[in-house]
Write a protein that holds these residues in place. Structure first.
Motif, short mmCIF file in Angstrom:
data_model
loop_
_atom_site.label_atom_id
_atom_site.label_comp_id
_atom_site.label_asym_id
_atom_site.label_seq_id
_atom_site.Cartn_x
_atom_site.Cartn_y
_atom_site.Cartn_z
N LEU A 94 0.86 -1.18 0.00
CA LEU A 94 0.00 0.00 0.00
C LEU A 94 0.89 1.22 0.00
O LEU A 94 1.86 1.30 0.77
N LEU A 95 0.57 2.20 -0.82
CA LEU A 95 1.45 3.36 -0.98
C LEU A 95 1.04 4.46 0.00
O LEU A 95 -0.08 4.96 -0.05
N PRO A 96 1.95 4.85 0.90
CA PRO A 96 1.65 6.00 1.75
C PRO A 96 1.54 7.23 0.85
O PRO A 96 2.37 7.41 -0.04
N ASP A 97 0.54 8.02 1.06
CA ASP A 97 0.29 9.13 0.14
C ASP A 97 -0.28 10.29 0.95
O ASP A 97 -1.45 10.66 0.79
N PRO A 98 0.55 10.87 1.83
CA PRO A 98 0.03 11.83 2.81
C PRO A 98 -0.64 13.04 2.18
O PRO A 98 -1.63 13.54 2.71
N ASP A 99 -0.13 13.49 1.03
CA ASP A 99 -0.74 14.69 0.46
C ASP A 99 -1.69 14.40 -0.69
O ASP A 99 -2.24 15.32 -1.30
N GLY A 100 -1.91 13.12 -0.96
CA GLY A 100 -2.91 12.75 -1.97
C GLY A 100 -2.47 13.00 -3.41
O GLY A 100 -3.23 12.75 -4.34
N GLN A 101 -1.25 13.45 -3.60
CA GLN A 101 -0.83 13.80 -4.96
C GLN A 101 -0.69 12.56 -5.84
O GLN A 101 -1.13 12.54 -6.99
N GLU A 102 -0.10 11.53 -5.26
CA GLU A 102 0.10 10.33 -6.07
C GLU A 102 -1.23 9.68 -6.44
O GLU A 102 -1.37 9.10 -7.51
N LEU A 103 -2.21 9.83 -5.54
CA LEU A 103 -3.54 9.31 -5.84
C LEU A 103 -4.12 10.01 -7.06
O LEU A 103 -4.75 9.39 -7.91
N LEU A 104 -3.88 11.32 -7.14
CA LEU A 104 -4.35 12.07 -8.32
C LEU A 104 -3.64 11.62 -9.59
O LEU A 104 -4.23 11.53 -10.66
N ASP A 105 -2.33 11.34 -9.43
CA ASP A 105 -1.54 10.98 -10.61
C ASP A 105 -1.63 9.49 -10.96
O ASP A 105 -1.13 9.09 -12.01
N GLY A 106 -2.23 8.71 -10.08
CA GLY A 106 -2.25 7.26 -10.27
C GLY A 106 -3.12 6.83 -11.44
O GLY A 106 -3.72 7.66 -12.11
N PRO A 107 -3.18 5.54 -11.67
CA PRO A 107 -3.90 5.05 -12.83
C PRO A 107 -5.40 5.29 -12.72
O PRO A 107 -5.95 5.25 -11.62
N ASP A 108 -6.01 5.53 -13.83
CA ASP A 108 -7.46 5.54 -13.91
C ASP A 108 -7.95 4.10 -13.70
O ASP A 108 -7.24 3.15 -14.03
N SER A 109 -9.13 3.95 -13.14
CA SER A 109 -9.71 2.61 -13.01
C SER A 109 -11.02 2.57 -13.78
O SER A 109 -11.79 3.53 -13.75
N TRP A 110 -11.25 1.48 -14.47
CA TRP A 110 -12.50 1.35 -15.23
C TRP A 110 -13.66 1.03 -14.31
O TRP A 110 -14.80 0.99 -14.75
N MET A 111 -13.38 0.78 -13.06
CA MET A 111 -14.44 0.50 -12.09
C MET A 111 -14.44 1.58 -11.02
O MET A 111 -13.38 2.08 -10.65
N PRO A 112 -15.62 1.93 -10.51
CA PRO A 112 -15.64 2.83 -9.36
C PRO A 112 -14.94 2.16 -8.18
O PRO A 112 -15.05 0.94 -8.00
N VAL A 113 -14.20 2.95 -7.41
CA VAL A 113 -13.56 2.41 -6.21
C VAL A 113 -14.02 3.22 -5.01
O VAL A 113 -14.38 4.39 -5.14
N ARG A 114 -14.02 2.57 -3.85
CA ARG A 114 -14.41 3.24 -2.60
C ARG A 114 -13.17 3.44 -1.75
O ARG A 114 -12.39 2.50 -1.57
N ASP A 115 -13.01 4.64 -1.18
CA ASP A 115 -11.85 4.91 -0.33
C ASP A 115 -10.58 4.46 -1.06
O ASP A 115 -9.85 3.59 -0.58
N ASP A 116 -10.36 5.04 -2.22
CA ASP A 116 -9.31 4.49 -3.06
C ASP A 116 -7.92 4.69 -2.49
O ASP A 116 -7.61 5.70 -1.85
#
Lengths: 134, 134
Positions: A94-116
């Motif tokens: 699991l990637l620590p992502d304290p500022d959420g930036q990597e989450l923004l830059d991460g891959p798109d998912s073809w499925m909705p995700v919860r608490d991604d």
């Protein structure tokens, strides 16, 4: 199609370039002591690790966080009987992502995700093979 | 794309019909205690087991003969973000074939094989999911 038989081995750079060109790969892991596999969307991070987006509470995260997994992608053409496959083998975390930036830059998912969350698969070991056709 | 989240589960009949329509799947197994995966050509036998053709002395045969493996096939369309995946989980066994008939009827392989043998993967457990798009 046999390992070590009739394939041309691909170098790391070629493997990563091919991986970067497809949207779906397959996480290969162990679930309740049995082999398991799940197709997922992914992208490559700047350090060439594989990034997956999934739900924090998913079965997948529980099964692979901290474990060594394989990640496979391929493309084959039936008309020419040619194609390639690449396998990354490394630890998933699991990637620590304290500022959420990597989450923004991460891959798109073809499925909705919860608490991604993002899962990173280390790409120290990358192997690939090309099948050049009959 | 998440397990148990937004996918429609496919019944066994649909899974087997989809499997029968693609030429390449992926054997998922354990090799030296690590998860491993290898794309292979395959076909379905009359009893719906998965048949692979490979070389008698291949690394694959050594790793999977007698072991429980997963076998995965899928098709996805990036334009519509839709597709399906099917996973067969079962024991893999070298197929005794005293009269060679099953070898003749077995799957074509896109790669030349030496001393070819068939491996049968039991298909008692078949799961599949459909992703219907955004």
């Amino acid at each position: 199609m046999l390992q070590n038989d009739g394939f041309r081995a691909l170098d790391r750079g070629t493997c990563l370039r091919l991986l970067a060109g497809v949207p779906v790969g397959r996480v290969v892991y162990t679930k309740q002591a049995l082999p398991a596999v799940l197709p997922v969307n992914f992208c490559l991070a700047a350090d060439s690790s594989v990034l997956l987006r999934t739900s924090a509470g998913s079965d997948l995260v529980r099964a692979i966080d901290g474990a060594v997994v394989a990640f496979e992608a391929d493309e084959f053409d039936a008309a020419t009987r040619s194609g390639w496959s690449v396998v990354v083998t490394g630890r998933a975390m699991l990637l620590p992502d304290p500022d959420g930036q990597e989450l923004l830059d991460g891959p798109d998912s073809w499925m909705p995700v919860r608490d991604d969350v993002l899962v990173r698969i280390d790409s120290e070991v990358v192997t690939g093979r090309e099948l050049t056709g009959a």
